[in-house]
Design a protein around this motif. Sequence first.
Motif, PDB file in Angstrom:
ATOM      1  N   LYS A  94      39.762  30.288  14.970  1.00  0.00           N
ATOM      2  CA  LYS A  94      40.108  31.498  14.222  1.00  0.00           C
ATOM      3  C   LYS A  94      40.093  32.720  15.134  1.00  0.00           C
ATOM      4  O   LYS A  94      40.962  33.614  15.028  1.00  0.00           O
ATOM      5  N   ASN A  95      39.124  32.769  16.074  1.00  0.00           N
ATOM      6  CA  ASN A  95      39.040  33.896  16.999  1.00  0.00           C
ATOM      7  C   ASN A  95      40.170  33.878  18.020  1.00  0.00           C
ATOM      8  O   ASN A  95      40.534  34.934  18.563  1.00  0.00           O
ATOM      9  N   LEU A  96      40.725  32.688  18.296  1.00  0.00           N
ATOM     10  CA  LEU A  96      41.845  32.618  19.241  1.00  0.00           C
ATOM     11  C   LEU A  96      43.124  33.176  18.645  1.00  0.00           C
ATOM     12  O   LEU A  96      44.086  33.470  19.386  1.00  0.00           O
ATOM     13  N   SER A  97      43.147  33.276  17.330  1.00  0.00           N
ATOM     14  CA  SER A  97      44.312  33.842  16.636  1.00  0.00           C
ATOM     15  C   SER A  97      45.560  33.012  16.929  1.00  0.00           C
ATOM     16  O   SER A  97      45.558  31.789  16.781  1.00  0.00           O
ATOM     17  N   THR A  98      46.628  33.643  17.424  1.00  0.00           N
ATOM     18  CA  THR A  98      47.890  32.936  17.653  1.00  0.00           C
ATOM     19  C   THR A  98      47.800  31.924  18.780  1.00  0.00           C
ATOM     20  O   THR A  98      48.589  30.973  18.826  1.00  0.00           O
ATOM     21  N   LEU A  99      46.831  32.115  19.688  1.00  0.00           N
ATOM     22  CA  LEU A  99      46.687  31.164  20.802  1.00  0.00           C
ATOM     23  C   LEU A  99      46.156  29.813  20.326  1.00  0.00           C
ATOM     24  O   LEU A  99      46.188  28.833  21.075  1.00  0.00           O
ATOM     25  N   ALA A 100      45.622  29.752  19.104  1.00  0.00           N
ATOM     26  CA  ALA A 100      45.095  28.488  18.583  1.00  0.00           C
ATOM     27  C   ALA A 100      46.205  27.461  18.390  1.00  0.00           C
ATOM     28  O   ALA A 100      45.965  26.254  18.470  1.00  0.00           O
ATOM     29  N   TYR A 101      47.453  27.946  18.147  1.00  0.00           N
ATOM     30  CA  TYR A 101      48.570  27.019  17.974  1.00  0.00           C
ATOM     31  C   TYR A 101      48.909  26.386  19.324  1.00  0.00           C
ATOM     32  O   TYR A 101      49.179  27.092  20.308  1.00  0.00           O
ATOM     33  N   GLY A 102      48.887  25.068  19.375  1.00  0.00           N
ATOM     34  CA  GLY A 102      49.175  24.363  20.615  1.00  0.00           C
ATOM     35  C   GLY A 102      47.979  24.226  21.534  1.00  0.00           C
ATOM     36  O   GLY A 102      48.102  23.643  22.621  1.00  0.00           O
ATOM     37  N   ALA A 103      46.794  24.768  21.157  1.00  0.00           N
ATOM     38  CA  ALA A 103      45.588  24.604  21.980  1.00  0.00           C
ATOM     39  C   ALA A 103      45.156  23.143  21.980  1.00  0.00           C
ATOM     40  O   ALA A 103      45.203  22.465  20.955  1.00  0.00           O
ATOM     41  N   ARG A 104      44.721  22.658  23.149  1.00  0.00           N
ATOM     42  CA  ARG A 104      44.319  21.256  23.299  1.00  0.00           C
ATOM     43  C   ARG A 104      42.836  21.179  23.655  1.00  0.00           C
ATOM     44  O   ARG A 104      42.340  22.002  24.447  1.00  0.00           O
ATOM     45  N   LEU A 105      42.163  20.196  23.066  1.00  0.00           N
ATOM     46  CA  LEU A 105      40.757  19.967  23.391  1.00  0.00           C
ATOM     47  C   LEU A 105      40.684  19.228  24.729  1.00  0.00           C
ATOM     48  O   LEU A 105      41.248  18.146  24.885  1.00  0.00           O
ATOM     49  N   VAL A 106      39.992  19.826  25.701  1.00  0.00           N
ATOM     50  CA  VAL A 106      40.022  19.344  27.079  1.00  0.00           C
ATOM     51  C   VAL A 106      38.593  19.169  27.592  1.00  0.00           C
ATOM     52  O   VAL A 106      37.703  19.969  27.273  1.00  0.00           O
ATOM     53  N   LEU A 107      38.404  18.134  28.395  1.00  0.00           N
ATOM     54  CA  LEU A 107      37.157  17.925  29.129  1.00  0.00           C
ATOM     55  C   LEU A 107      37.406  18.338  30.575  1.00  0.00           C
ATOM     56  O   LEU A 107      38.216  17.713  31.270  1.00  0.00           O
ATOM     57  N   ARG A 108      36.725  19.378  31.032  1.00  0.00           N
ATOM     58  CA  ARG A 108      36.899  19.867  32.400  1.00  0.00           C
ATOM     59  C   ARG A 108      35.673  19.490  33.221  1.00  0.00           C
ATOM     60  O   ARG A 108      34.538  19.857  32.867  1.00  0.00           O
ATOM     61  N   VAL A 109      35.899  18.749  34.305  1.00  0.00           N
ATOM     62  CA  VAL A 109      34.817  18.241  35.146  1.00  0.00           C
ATOM     63  C   VAL A 109      34.813  19.027  36.450  1.00  0.00           C
ATOM     64  O   VAL A 109      35.842  19.126  37.132  1.00  0.00           O
ATOM     65  N   TYR A 110      33.645  19.584  36.811  1.00  0.00           N
ATOM     66  CA  TYR A 110      33.506  20.407  38.010  1.00  0.00           C
ATOM     67  C   TYR A 110      32.744  19.648  39.090  1.00  0.00           C
ATOM     68  O   TYR A 110      31.743  18.980  38.803  1.00  0.00           O
ATOM     69  N   ASP A 111      33.220  19.782  40.319  1.00  0.00           N
ATOM     70  CA  ASP A 111      32.473  19.309  41.486  1.00  0.00           C
ATOM     71  C   ASP A 111      31.603  20.468  41.950  1.00  0.00           C
ATOM     72  O   ASP A 111      32.095  21.481  42.466  1.00  0.00           O
ATOM     73  N   VAL A 112      30.271  20.308  41.772  1.00  0.00           N
ATOM     74  CA  VAL A 112      29.337  21.400  42.101  1.00  0.00           C
ATOM     75  C   VAL A 112      28.371  20.976  43.206  1.00  0.00           C
ATOM     76  O   VAL A 112      27.227  21.429  43.252  1.00  0.00           O
ATOM     77  N   THR A 113      28.871  20.141  44.112  1.00  0.00           N
ATOM     78  CA  THR A 113      28.021  19.636  45.189  1.00  0.00           C
ATOM     79  C   THR A 113      27.575  20.779  46.091  1.00  0.00           C
ATOM     80  O   THR A 113      28.387  21.579  46.568  1.00  0.00           O
ATOM     81  N   ASN A 114      26.256  20.872  46.320  1.00  0.00           N
ATOM     82  CA  ASN A 114      25.629  21.825  47.248  1.00  0.00           C
ATOM     83  C   ASN A 114      25.874  23.284  46.874  1.00  0.00           C
ATOM     84  O   ASN A 114      25.870  24.160  47.743  1.00  0.00           O
ATOM     85  N   ILE A 115      26.096  23.563  45.585  1.00  0.00           N
ATOM     86  CA  ILE A 115      26.255  24.963  45.172  1.00  0.00           C
ATOM     87  C   ILE A 115      25.446  25.197  43.900  1.00  0.00           C
ATOM     88  O   ILE A 115      25.098  24.248  43.176  1.00  0.00           O
ATOM     89  N   LEU A 116      25.125  26.485  43.662  1.00  0.00           N
ATOM     90  CA  LEU A 116      24.495  26.893  42.419  1.00  0.00           C
ATOM     91  C   LEU A 116      25.620  27.349  41.495  1.00  0.00           C
ATOM     92  O   LEU A 116      26.137  28.453  41.617  1.00  0.00           O
ATOM     93  N   PHE A 117      25.996  26.476  40.588  1.00  0.00           N
ATOM     94  CA  PHE A 117      27.197  26.678  39.776  1.00  0.00           C
ATOM     95  C   PHE A 117      26.971  27.778  38.740  1.00  0.00           C
ATOM     96  O   PHE A 117      25.990  27.762  37.991  1.00  0.00           O
ATOM     97  N   ASP A 118      27.919  28.756  38.692  1.00  0.00           N
ATOM     98  CA  ASP A 118      27.851  29.825  37.706  1.00  0.00           C
ATOM     99  C   ASP A 118      29.025  29.806  36.735  1.00  0.00           C
ATOM    100  O   ASP A 118      29.217  30.744  35.960  1.00  0.00           O
ATOM    101  N   GLY A 119      29.833  28.747  36.789  1.00  0.00           N
ATOM    102  CA  GLY A 119      30.975  28.623  35.914  1.00  0.00           C
ATOM    103  C   GLY A 119      32.300  28.945  36.578  1.00  0.00           C
ATOM    104  O   GLY A 119      33.357  28.616  36.033  1.00  0.00           O
TER     105      GLY A 119
END
Length: 261
Positions: free
Chosen positions: A126-151
């Motif tokens: 609902k907060n995405l408003s018009t962007l919600a149309y066509g939005a896909r649920l995605v799993l994003r995997v990060y390689d955070v080797t040897n770092i302090l991950f902040d996103g």
Amino acid sequence: MDKDVMKEIFLLILEIFKALIEILWEKIKYVLKILWIRFFGYEEIPQEKKEAVVEWGVTGEDEWPGITETETKEPQVKERAVSPPSAIPDLPDSYGESRIVLMQRDPLCLFCYWELQQVKIDNFLKNLSTLAYGARLVLRVYDVTNILFDGNNANKYFDSVLVQGAKDWYIHLEEPNRSFCADIGFLTSDGTFHVLTRSNTITTPGMCPSDITEEQREEIEALYEKVYASMAIDTASHVPESASAKWQRLFSHILSSPETC
């Protein structure tokens, strides 16, 4: 001769004669009975014996002495009340929280599972408003080797578009011995990724023996001396050499490097 004596002798002879006649009559009856059975095949049963004959199949159970109730009762065995096993409740489909858990399966594969509250998803879209149309649920995997991950500072990442209704996923990797974390969220048509929840961080094992060895290692003999010195025992005179050999084998097993990463 006296008349009384003669009378007594006569009576005695008479009794003897009667006895002989009775014996002879019994013999004659016996012979006649045998002849009767021989020629006619059955024996006449006297009336007094007929009354004693019981009809075939009649057991006379009604006339048997009664058996008291106490005699018929078997010893009572106390029955232990066995309660049925309590039913193990099924695991709930959800726990009412939004989270994702990342696990390592092997050096080149991860496994993750998640739970997302539908209310949170609805409010988010609902907060995405018009962007919600066509939005896909995605799993994003990060390689955070040897770092302090902040996103935002991952070494690299890749996306997996999730199937509708999926609650777990296998993630195949290109390299072992790396650290990873994962986000689950919506990827909108403008290329923006909106995070719903973030997982824990895990490190996969290596594919080869470890090259890490102990830089410093205390000798077995020194450890052996320390233990028995604290017990105020003279190791030279009171402790057999076989005990020392056992200690060396024990410490060599415990302190040696497993040589796996």
